[in-house]
Design a protein around this motif. Sequence first.
Motif, PDB file in Angstrom:
ATOM      1  N   SER A   2      27.387  51.077  31.237  1.00 51.97           N
ATOM      2  CA  SER A   2      28.253  50.857  31.979  1.00 51.97           C
ATOM      3  C   SER A   2      28.694  52.339  31.565  1.00 51.97           C
ATOM      4  O   SER A   2      28.839  53.139  30.411  1.00 51.97           O
ATOM      5  CB  SER A   2      29.294  50.264  31.339  1.00 51.97           C
ATOM      6  OG  SER A   2      31.342  50.392  32.170  1.00 51.97           O
ATOM      7  N   ASP A   4      31.999  52.863  32.468  1.00 52.53           N
ATOM      8  CA  ASP A   4      32.950  53.317  32.466  1.00 52.53           C
ATOM      9  C   ASP A   4      33.490  52.234  31.341  1.00 52.53           C
ATOM     10  O   ASP A   4      32.531  51.628  30.489  1.00 52.53           O
ATOM     11  CB  ASP A   4      33.634  52.107  33.146  1.00 52.53           C
ATOM     12  CG  ASP A   4      33.787  52.500  35.329  1.00 52.53           C
ATOM     13  OD1 ASP A   4      33.850  54.139  35.360  1.00 52.53           O
ATOM     14  OD2 ASP A   4      33.581  51.994  36.165  1.00 52.53           O
ATOM     15  N   ILE A   5      34.680  53.168  30.715  1.00 50.48           N
ATOM     16  CA  ILE A   5      35.432  52.448  29.497  1.00 50.48           C
ATOM     17  C   ILE A   5      36.174  51.508  29.593  1.00 50.48           C
ATOM     18  O   ILE A   5      36.733  51.471  30.199  1.00 50.48           O
ATOM     19  CB  ILE A   5      35.973  53.856  28.597  1.00 50.48           C
ATOM     20  CG1 ILE A   5      35.029  54.916  28.321  1.00 50.48           C
ATOM     21  CG2 ILE A   5      36.178  52.519  27.306  1.00 50.48           C
ATOM     22  CD1 ILE A   5      36.207  56.196  27.462  1.00 50.48           C
ATOM     23  N   ASP A   6      36.083  50.344  29.023  1.00 50.03           N
ATOM     24  CA  ASP A   6      36.863  49.477  29.862  1.00 50.03           C
ATOM     25  C   ASP A   6      38.174  49.144  28.465  1.00 50.03           C
ATOM     26  O   ASP A   6      37.973  48.575  28.062  1.00 50.03           O
ATOM     27  CB  ASP A   6      35.870  47.944  29.308  1.00 50.03           C
ATOM     28  CG  ASP A   6      36.410  46.927  29.935  1.00 50.03           C
ATOM     29  OD1 ASP A   6      37.894  46.618  29.886  1.00 50.03           O
ATOM     30  OD2 ASP A   6      35.899  45.305  29.423  1.00 50.03           O
ATOM     31  N   TYR A   7      38.957  50.093  28.923  1.00 49.16           N
ATOM     32  CA  TYR A   7      39.968  49.904  28.231  1.00 49.16           C
ATOM     33  C   TYR A   7      41.050  48.480  27.971  1.00 49.16           C
ATOM     34  O   TYR A   7      41.452  48.732  27.951  1.00 49.16           O
ATOM     35  CB  TYR A   7      40.755  50.983  28.664  1.00 49.16           C
ATOM     36  CG  TYR A   7      40.531  52.620  28.009  1.00 49.16           C
ATOM     37  CD1 TYR A   7      40.354  52.517  27.007  1.00 49.16           C
ATOM     38  CD2 TYR A   7      39.939  53.335  29.406  1.00 49.16           C
ATOM     39  CE1 TYR A   7      40.039  54.318  27.206  1.00 49.16           C
ATOM     40  CE2 TYR A   7      39.178  54.750  28.938  1.00 49.16           C
ATOM     41  CZ  TYR A   7      39.494  55.066  27.993  1.00 49.16           C
ATOM     42  OH  TYR A   7      38.790  56.325  27.956  1.00 49.16           O
ATOM     43  N   GLY A   8      40.626  47.959  29.114  1.00 54.22           N
ATOM     44  CA  GLY A   8      41.320  46.727  29.250  1.00 54.22           C
ATOM     45  C   GLY A   8      40.963  45.718  27.392  1.00 54.22           C
ATOM     46  O   GLY A   8      42.415  45.539  27.505  1.00 54.22           O
ATOM     47  N   ASN A   9      39.659  45.411  28.203  1.00 53.75           N
ATOM     48  CA  ASN A   9      39.502  45.079  27.056  1.00 53.75           C
ATOM     49  C   ASN A   9      39.242  45.656  25.724  1.00 53.75           C
ATOM     50  O   ASN A   9      39.507  44.168  24.761  1.00 53.75           O
ATOM     51  CB  ASN A   9      37.709  44.152  27.442  1.00 53.75           C
ATOM     52  CG  ASN A   9      37.530  43.260  28.365  1.00 53.75           C
ATOM     53  OD1 ASN A   9      38.467  43.109  27.946  1.00 53.75           O
ATOM     54  ND2 ASN A   9      36.720  43.705  29.066  1.00 53.75           N
ATOM     55  N   ARG A 153      43.679  48.152  33.820  1.00 56.31           N
ATOM     56  CA  ARG A 153      42.596  47.010  35.079  1.00 56.31           C
ATOM     57  C   ARG A 153      42.014  47.859  36.308  1.00 56.31           C
ATOM     58  O   ARG A 153      43.420  48.705  36.810  1.00 56.31           O
ATOM     59  CB  ARG A 153      43.411  45.758  34.830  1.00 56.31           C
ATOM     60  CG  ARG A 153      43.037  45.012  35.194  1.00 56.31           C
ATOM     61  CD  ARG A 153      43.474  43.336  35.783  1.00 56.31           C
ATOM     62  NE  ARG A 153      44.514  43.782  35.207  1.00 56.31           N
ATOM     63  CZ  ARG A 153      45.110  42.597  35.214  1.00 56.31           C
ATOM     64  NH1 ARG A 153      45.781  41.551  35.692  1.00 56.31           N
ATOM     65  NH2 ARG A 153      46.234  42.721  34.015  1.00 56.31           N
ATOM     66  N   LYS A 154      40.731  47.713  36.470  1.00 58.89           N
ATOM     67  CA  LYS A 154      40.416  48.191  37.661  1.00 58.89           C
ATOM     68  C   LYS A 154      40.961  47.483  38.525  1.00 58.89           C
ATOM     69  O   LYS A 154      41.196  45.882  38.671  1.00 58.89           O
ATOM     70  CB  LYS A 154      38.569  47.751  37.356  1.00 58.89           C
ATOM     71  CG  LYS A 154      38.036  48.870  36.040  1.00 58.89           C
ATOM     72  CD  LYS A 154      36.722  48.308  36.499  1.00 58.89           C
ATOM     73  CE  LYS A 154      35.640  48.556  34.747  1.00 58.89           C
ATOM     74  NZ  LYS A 154      34.540  48.658  35.458  1.00 58.89           N
TER      75      LYS A 154
END
Length: 155
Positions: A2, A4-9, A153-154
């Motif tokens: 990916s 993007d870094i999934d900061y939410g998770n 969140r995206k």
Amino acid sequence: MSQDIDYGNLMHSAMRGLIKTVLADVAETGLPGAHHFFITFDTGHPDVEIADWLSDRYPGEMTIVMQHWFENLVVTDIGFAITLNFGDAPEPLYVPYDSIKTFVDPSVEFGLRFETAEDDDDVEDTSIEQLEEIAAEPIEKGDAEIVSLDSFRKS
């Protein structure tokens, strides 16, 4: 991989780790001082284990209070088991961390809220108001430190 870094998770994982650490300390040494917890979880989560009469009474979510009486608190990497008193009837529960919607310690005005895509902006106020109704010492809406992940969140 990916882009993007999934900061939410990542934040959810860190917050669940905090809950695990706190509960592990309580399992080992008990609740210190005036600390107590309101934990709201999704009763429909496939790994939640509660009595049928509790799941019938709370078909969507349930808030438990860890304060004066609880026993058999066992903390694992993926959830915790506890026995709580419901109307003088001890009931065992198993709550996976990923079923938790809110974790609040009103004694220090601290709270975590796990947002989902289905949540709307008014849910946070409603949750705090519901917790105030059952708290022995209600927290003031707006004074609690609620961590919201909306900004991560995206769109």
